[in-house]
Design a protein around this motif. Structure first.
Motif, short mmCIF file in Angstrom:
data_model
loop_
_atom_site.label_atom_id
_atom_site.label_comp_id
_atom_site.label_asym_id
_atom_site.label_seq_id
_atom_site.Cartn_x
_atom_site.Cartn_y
_atom_site.Cartn_z
N LYS A 242 0.83 -1.20 0.00
CA LYS A 242 0.00 0.00 0.00
C LYS A 242 0.87 1.25 0.00
O LYS A 242 0.60 2.21 -0.74
N GLU A 243 1.92 1.23 0.81
CA GLU A 243 2.83 2.38 0.84
C GLU A 243 3.55 2.53 -0.50
O GLU A 243 3.82 3.65 -0.95
N GLY A 244 3.83 1.41 -1.16
CA GLY A 244 4.47 1.47 -2.46
C GLY A 244 3.58 2.15 -3.49
O GLY A 244 4.05 2.95 -4.31
N LEU A 245 2.30 1.85 -3.45
CA LEU A 245 1.35 2.48 -4.37
C LEU A 245 1.24 3.98 -4.10
O LEU A 245 1.19 4.79 -5.03
N LEU A 246 1.21 4.34 -2.82
CA LEU A 246 1.14 5.75 -2.45
C LEU A 246 2.40 6.49 -2.89
O LEU A 246 2.35 7.66 -3.30
N MET A 247 3.53 5.82 -2.81
CA MET A 247 4.79 6.41 -3.25
C MET A 247 4.76 6.69 -4.75
O MET A 247 5.16 7.77 -5.21
N ILE A 248 4.25 5.74 -5.51
CA ILE A 248 4.15 5.91 -6.96
C ILE A 248 3.21 7.06 -7.30
O ILE A 248 3.52 7.89 -8.18
N GLU A 249 2.09 7.13 -6.60
CA GLU A 249 1.13 8.20 -6.85
C GLU A 249 1.76 9.57 -6.59
O GLU A 249 1.56 10.52 -7.35
N ALA A 250 2.54 9.67 -5.52
CA ALA A 250 3.19 10.94 -5.18
C ALA A 250 4.21 11.32 -6.25
O ALA A 250 4.30 12.48 -6.66
N ASN A 251 4.97 10.34 -6.72
CA ASN A 251 5.96 10.63 -7.77
C ASN A 251 5.28 11.01 -9.08
O ASN A 251 5.77 11.85 -9.83
N GLU A 252 4.15 10.39 -9.36
CA GLU A 252 3.41 10.74 -10.58
C GLU A 252 2.95 12.20 -10.53
O GLU A 252 2.99 12.91 -11.54
N LEU A 253 2.50 12.63 -9.35
CA LEU A 253 2.06 14.01 -9.20
C LEU A 253 3.24 14.97 -9.34
O LEU A 253 3.09 16.07 -9.89
N ALA A 254 4.41 14.55 -8.86
CA ALA A 254 5.61 15.37 -9.01
C ALA A 254 5.97 15.51 -10.50
O ALA A 254 6.32 16.60 -10.96
N VAL A 255 5.85 14.41 -11.24
CA VAL A 255 6.13 14.45 -12.67
C VAL A 255 5.14 15.38 -13.38
O VAL A 255 5.51 16.13 -14.28
N LYS A 256 3.90 15.35 -12.94
CA LYS A 256 2.89 16.22 -13.54
C LYS A 256 3.25 17.68 -13.36
O LYS A 256 2.98 18.52 -14.24
N GLU A 257 3.86 18.01 -12.22
CA GLU A 257 4.28 19.39 -11.97
C GLU A 257 5.38 19.81 -12.95
O GLU A 257 5.52 21.00 -13.26
N ILE A 258 6.15 18.84 -13.44
CA ILE A 258 7.23 19.13 -14.39
C ILE A 258 6.70 19.13 -15.82
O ILE A 258 6.98 20.03 -16.61
N ILE A 259 5.94 18.10 -16.16
CA ILE A 259 5.49 17.90 -17.53
C ILE A 259 4.29 18.77 -17.90
O ILE A 259 4.23 19.35 -19.00
#
Length: 221
Positions: A117-134
Motif C-alpha cells: 500500500k505504501e508502495g502504491l502511495l509512493m508511486i502516486e506521489a511521484n506521478e504528481l511530481a512528474v505532472k508538476e514538471i510535464i
C-alpha cells in the motif's frame, strides 16, 4: 545494462500510470530503479531552496543561487511524500520478513500488504511530481521537452512517449533538454543524458546537438 533491458525488467513492477497533458508517462517504483536513480531521490535538488534565493537564469528558468533548477512547492511536497512512503514501505517489508522467519505468517502477510500500500502511495506521489514538471510544458503542442527534475526512468519514459507522439503529429524533429549534468554526483556524472542517448540509439533515432546549448539536442525519429 541497456535502457531497453532496464525498461523490460522494471516493467514487471509497474503498477500504474498517470495521464499528463494528453499522454501518459509510465512510472517505476523507487525501489525498482537502478541504484543511480534511487540516489536521485535523496539529492539536494529535491529540497526546496530557502525563500529569497530564487532567481531567473538566462533561459528564463527559475534557479537557486548555485544554479540548480527550482520548481513549484507542490513538486517538492510530492517528492517528500514519496520519500516518506518509501521509508514506510521498506520498514513494513522488513517487518514482514522478520515475521515470516519467525513463522508468524499472518503477521507477515499483514506487514507485506501494508508495504504494498505504501508502495502504491509512493508511486502516486511521484506521478504528481512528474505532472508538476510535464504539465506546464504543454507537450501536445510543443516541439521540445525539458527533463530537469525527473528521475532517470521517468525521463526515459517521458521522452519515448513525447517523441513517438510528436512523430504521429507530423513533427520531423523535436528538442530534448536533459541538462549538462553539472549538478550531478561528481563521481557518477550525468545520469539522464546518457540514458536518453542510449534510448535514441536503441530506437534508431537521429541525434544532433543543439549549437551553443550544452545538454540539449534534437531528435529525428
Amino acid at each position: 545494462m541497456k535502457v531497453a533491458q532496464i525498461i523490460i525488467t522494471l516493467s514487471l513492477f509497474i503498477v500504474g500510470q498517470q495521464s499528463i497533458s494528453s499522454y501518459s508517462v509510465k512510472l517505476f517504483p523507487r525501489w525498482a530503479l537502478p541504484s543511480a536513480s534511487r540516489r536521485l531521490m535523496n539529492e539536494k535538488s529535491f529540497t526546496p531552496p530557502p525563500s529569497g534565493t530564487v532567481v531567473t537564469d538566462a533561459f528564463g528558468n527559475l534557479v537557486d543561487e548555485s544554479g540548480v533548477r527550482v520548481w513549484s512547492k507542490e513538486y517538492y511536497q510530492y517528492r517528500k511524500e514519496a520519500e516518506e512512503h518509501a521509508k514506510k514501505r521498506a520498514l513494513y517489508f522488513e517487518q514482514s520478513q522478520t515475521a515470516f522467519k519467525e513463522n508468524r505468517k499472518e503477521d507477515a502477510k499483514s506487514f507485506s500488504d501494508l508495504g504494498k500500500k505504501e508502495g502504491l502511495l509512493m508511486i502516486e506521489a511521484n506521478e504528481l511530481a512528474v505532472k508538476e514538471i510535464i504539465g506546464p510544458q504543454n507537450l501536445s503542442s510543443s516541439d521540445k521537452i525539458d527533463l530537469h527534475g525527473l528521475l532517470v526512468a521517468e525521463a526515459v519514459s517521458a521522452t519515448s512517449k513525447f517523441v513517438e507522439q510528436s512523430k504521429l503529429g507530423g513533427k520531423k524533429s523535436v528538442e530534448i533538454i536533459t541538462g549538462a549534468g553539472k549538478h550531478s554526483d561528481a563521481k557518477k556524472g550525468a545520469l539522464i543524458k546518457p540514458a536518453i542517448m542510449e534510448l535514441c540509439k536503441e530506437k534508431g533515432w537521429k541525434i544532433e546537438a543543439v549549437v551553443d546549448i550544452e545538454g540539449s539536442f534534437t531528435v529525428t525519429p
